[in-house]
Design an enzyme around this catalytic site. Structure first.
Site, PDB file in Angstrom:
ATOM      1  N   ASP A   1       0.858  -1.185   0.000  1.00 24.38           N
ATOM      2  CA  ASP A   1       0.000   0.000   0.000  1.00 24.38           C
ATOM      3  C   ASP A   1       0.891   1.231   0.000  1.00 24.38           C
ATOM      4  O   ASP A   1       1.503   1.564   1.014  1.00 24.38           O
ATOM      5  CB  ASP A   1      -0.920   0.012   1.222  1.00 24.38           C
ATOM      6  CG  ASP A   1      -2.014   1.072   1.120  1.00 24.38           C
ATOM      7  OD1 ASP A   1      -1.758   2.122   0.506  1.00 24.38           O
ATOM      8  OD2 ASP A   1      -3.115   0.847   1.651  1.00 24.38           O
TER       9      ASP A   1
ATOM     10  N   ARG B   1     -13.701  -3.853  -5.798  1.00 24.21           N
ATOM     11  CA  ARG B   1     -14.525  -3.315  -6.870  1.00 24.21           C
ATOM     12  C   ARG B   1     -14.235  -4.118  -8.128  1.00 24.21           C
ATOM     13  O   ARG B   1     -13.076  -4.416  -8.441  1.00 24.21           O
ATOM     14  CB  ARG B   1     -14.232  -1.827  -7.111  1.00 24.21           C
ATOM     15  CG  ARG B   1     -14.835  -0.901  -6.061  1.00 24.21           C
ATOM     16  CD  ARG B   1     -16.352  -0.841  -6.171  1.00 24.21           C
ATOM     17  NE  ARG B   1     -16.968   0.052  -5.187  1.00 24.21           N
ATOM     18  CZ  ARG B   1     -17.379  -0.323  -3.988  1.00 24.21           C
ATOM     19  NH1 ARG B   1     -17.218  -1.588  -3.595  1.00 24.21           N
ATOM     20  NH2 ARG B   1     -17.954   0.530  -3.177  1.00 24.21           N
TER      21      ARG B   1
ATOM     22  N   GLU C   1     -20.632 -12.617 -16.609  1.00 21.84           N
ATOM     23  CA  GLU C   1     -21.389 -13.756 -17.136  1.00 21.84           C
ATOM     24  C   GLU C   1     -20.461 -14.924 -17.465  1.00 21.84           C
ATOM     25  O   GLU C   1     -20.802 -16.090 -17.214  1.00 21.84           O
ATOM     26  CB  GLU C   1     -22.155 -13.322 -18.387  1.00 21.84           C
ATOM     27  CG  GLU C   1     -23.070 -14.398 -18.953  1.00 21.84           C
ATOM     28  CD  GLU C   1     -23.894 -13.912 -20.130  1.00 21.84           C
ATOM     29  OE1 GLU C   1     -24.617 -14.726 -20.718  1.00 21.84           O
ATOM     30  OE2 GLU C   1     -23.809 -12.704 -20.440  1.00 21.84           O
TER      31      GLU C   1
ATOM     32  N   HIS D   1     -22.239  -9.331  -4.806  1.00 24.76           N
ATOM     33  CA  HIS D   1     -21.916  -8.090  -4.080  1.00 24.76           C
ATOM     34  C   HIS D   1     -22.425  -8.208  -2.644  1.00 24.76           C
ATOM     35  O   HIS D   1     -23.116  -7.327  -2.124  1.00 24.76           O
ATOM     36  CB  HIS D   1     -22.522  -6.876  -4.775  1.00 24.76           C
ATOM     37  CG  HIS D   1     -21.834  -5.589  -4.413  1.00 24.76           C
ATOM     38  ND1 HIS D   1     -22.178  -4.378  -4.941  1.00 24.76           N
ATOM     39  CD2 HIS D   1     -20.817  -5.335  -3.546  1.00 24.76           C
ATOM     40  CE1 HIS D   1     -21.414  -3.424  -4.446  1.00 24.76           C
ATOM     41  NE2 HIS D   1     -20.576  -3.982  -3.587  1.00 24.76           N
TER      42      HIS D   1
END
Length: 388
Positions: free
Chosen positions: A167, A231, A259, A272
């Site tokens: 990070d 995300r 898909e 999610h």
């Protein structure tokens, strides 16, 4: 009376903290003072002149037009950490499900004919094809060590894994907090080349969009387990699918399946779901309400994504808040106008965040509304509020 417009279902545990004598809360209203939203897209929404704040009941805020809000003087909040434990737990769950083939094994057992065969010879003969490795003793790379990533790192260490973290935006205090459990590296290549498991916990922005693509995957160990509960677009899904088919990636656990991925056996898919626990929803709603309430009533800011965080107790009189461009001479012009009105400033604080700054002026008495009109005339002032 402040008007709060809600999108999606906001936990009642949070909404109950809004005094009904001061707040009107509804899923439909014209020109609200604040909006509370979870996942609905506000990107094309036209905001009314009364809107002062948008509270994202969750961590991500890519469903809110932040730059447009800043230009209009609208403070955008999120609730970092409110759902971090829920996400951490699903990451650990997804990791174990992926490497131990839990989903495929469960489906196979359920499709066996007859009760006796489920617990008899067929199970014993067939279970070997689902055997997968333990996570203890393996190396996991955690990309992004914020509220979620740091919790994932600590959890994996407690499960006996060797944790390597990356990070570039870590504070010195966070480094000290993590150093007992995490070996922090300065280059992503060290994670790609060493780790048996890799999990991503970065925000989605121009820098991180598609960061796990063909080049990154090629640098990873053969048979790596990859997880994405941050995300969806952080990962190049076509590249991941190709790597799954080639055996480069052993399995992929994701909260944002495409898909193509939904049809692949070595993908653990969830809808999610990471932050979707009742505890997380309650935590985030309570945080969002408290932040919004303090901003509307006092002008204080906590966990804003576009304004600087500023919070302190009020003096006995009125408070003026000013959002303005972060440039030389602004503060002097603001205080000069107060002095021209014969007003003595009891307390003053000024904080900046990138291109904007936020100034709070406290007085021991009431102040005329005309001061706001004068402040709005200053070149570079975006928003002025008079809080009585």
């Amino acid at each position: 009376m402040f008007n709060i417009l809600t999108y999606n279902k906001i936990s009642e545990a949070g909404l109950r903290k809004l005094d009904p004598s001061k707040y009107s809360v509804a899923p439909q209203m014209e020109d609200p003072d604040a909006i509370m939203v979870r996942s609905d897209l506000l990107l094309d929404m036209q905001f009314g002149p009364s809107l002062k704040a948008i509270a994202r009941v969750g961590a991500g805020f890519n469903n809110i037009p932040v730059e447009r809000c800043t230009a209009s003087g609208i403070c955008v909040f999120n609730t970092p950490g409110g759902n971090a434990n829920a996400v951490k737990e699903l990451v650990v769950c997804g990791m174990i499900m992926a490497c131990r083939n839990v989903e495929k094994a469960s489906k196979w057992v359920k499709e066996l004919p007859g009760e006796e065969s489920k617990y008899g010879g067929l199970v014993e003969k067939g279970k070997e094809k689902f055997c997968g490795p333990e996570i203890m003793g393996k190396k996991i790379g955690v990309i992004g060590l914020g509220q979620v990533g740091s919790r994932v790192a600590h959890a994996c260490r407690s499960l006996g894994m060797e944790v390597i973290g990356y990070d570039p935006y870590l504070t010195h205090l966070r480094v000290l907090e993590l150093k007992e459990d995490v070996r922090i590296v300065e280059k992503l290549d060290e994670i790609y080349s060493e780790c048996d498991f890799i999990t991503v916990h970065t925000p989605l922005n121009d820098e991180t969009r598609g960061m796990i693509g063909c080049e990154a995957i090629a640098s990873m160990k053969d048979g790596v387990y990859l997880l994405n509960y941050a995300r969806g677009p952080i990962v190049d899904n076509d590249a991941v699918c190709d790597a799954l088919e080639a055996g480069k990636i052993a399995a992929f656990a994701t909260d944002f399946p495409t898909e193509r991925e939904m049809k692949m056996e070595n993908v653990v898919c969830t809808p999610h779901l990471a932050s979707g626990s009742p505890e997380a929803e309650e935590n985030c709603a309570v945080m969002a309400v408290r932040q919004t309430r303090d901003y509307l009533e006092n002008g204080n800011i906590s966990n804003s994504v576009n304004f600087p965080d500023v919070s302190f107790a009020r003096a006995d009189g009125d408070r003026i808040t000013v959002l303005h461009e972060n440039k030389i001479g602004m503060l002097g012009q603001i205080t000069e106008i107060a002095a021209s009105k014969g007003l003595n400033i009891e307390n003053l604080v000024n904080k900046a965040k990138e291109q904007v700054a936020y100034t709070i002026l406290d007085f021991n008495d009431s102040v005329p509304d005309s001061i706001c009109d004068e402040l709005k005339k200053i070149d570079g002032v975006i928003m002025v509020r008079h809080i009585q």
